[in-house]
Design a protein around this motif. Structure first.
Motif, PDB file in Angstrom:
ATOM      1  N   LEU A  69       0.097  -6.714   4.734  1.00 45.03           N
ATOM      2  CA  LEU A  69       0.285  -5.480   4.079  1.00 45.03           C
ATOM      3  C   LEU A  69       1.422  -5.158   4.503  1.00 45.03           C
ATOM      4  N   THR A 126      -2.816  -1.011   7.629  1.00 42.79           N
ATOM      5  CA  THR A 126      -2.338  -1.964   6.780  1.00 42.79           C
ATOM      6  C   THR A 126      -2.708  -3.124   8.006  1.00 42.79           C
ATOM      7  N   GLY A 185       2.965  -0.724   4.237  1.00 38.25           N
ATOM      8  CA  GLY A 185       2.254   0.259   4.009  1.00 38.25           C
ATOM      9  C   GLY A 185       3.814   1.552   3.859  1.00 38.25           C
ATOM     10  N   PHE A 213       0.546  -1.622  -0.232  1.00 37.08           N
ATOM     11  CA  PHE A 213       0.340   0.274  -0.017  1.00 37.08           C
ATOM     12  C   PHE A 213       1.129   1.486   0.373  1.00 37.08           C
TER      13      PHE A 213
END
Length: 204
Positions: A133, A126, A135, A109
């Motif tokens: 995930l 995240t 970030g 992300f």
């Protein structure tokens, strides 16, 4: 949602067509799944940004892995959390059905709002969607360069009296291959199941 729709015209016409084909394919059309929709597209380039732990994150750090990539921001009131939630829910479904392949997919992300999205804010954002995930963000000019390399764009909206503002941005969720090659746009608009189906086509 108007800010994403208004900027969709800025996306290169070939990419718009490919995005449409990707979505139709996931919905069960007759589009040939033999070739990735974004094969050969000029999307992606090396970058260095600041990760959610404060460390430098490079595109090359993920060589050998498939990559899901989304440009957005944590303070987004609607589009970003919806897109990211659907993409990560789709990834979780894919991981459940294909644990070994799912482990090869790294979700990423990139925040286009460095003024507010500190590493701490990114971590909280995240972590609420997927444990893997990652970030990241950076200086505005660096982010604009990265966004351009990845076929997207963003801009800061008008600051309101209380200091709040929106970030205008495109909302495409990209899937890249192990060599950083663009493969497809994940159909988050069709929900997690469609995302999982799309991953199943290209992650091999």
């Amino acid at each position: 949602m108007a800010h994403r729709k208004a900027l969709s015209l800025a996306l290169p016409a070939p990419l718009l067509l490919l995005a449409a084909l990707t979505g139709c394919d996931s919905a069960g059309s007759s589009v040939d799944a033999g070739e990735p929709p974004l094969k050969g597209a000029a999307i992606g380039a090396p970058f260095e940004l600041t990760g959610e732990t404060g460390d430098t994150v490079r595109w090359s750090d993920f060589d050998g892995q498939y990559r899901i990539l989304y440009f957005g921001y944590a303070y987004c009131p609607d589009i970003c959390p919806t897109d990211v939630q659907r993409a990560m829910a789709g990834l979780k479904r894919f991981e459940e059905e294909n644990p070994e392949l799912g482990a090869q997919v790294q979700p990423l992300f990139i925040s286009v709002d460095p003024e507010r999205d500190t590493p701490e804010v990114l971590r909280e954002f995240t972590d609420s969607f997927h444990p893997r995930l990652i970030g990241m963000t950076g200086e505005t000019e660096a982010l604009k360069h990265v966004a351009s390399d990845f076929g997207t764009t963003f801009s800061k909206g008008e600051v309101q009296p209380g200091g709040g503002y929106l970030m205008d941005h495109l909302g495409y969720t990209y899937l890249f291959g192990p060599a950083g090659e663009p493969l497809a746009i994940l159909p988050t608009d069709l929900g997690p199941e469609a995302v999982a189906e799309e991953l199943d086509k290209w992650v091999r």
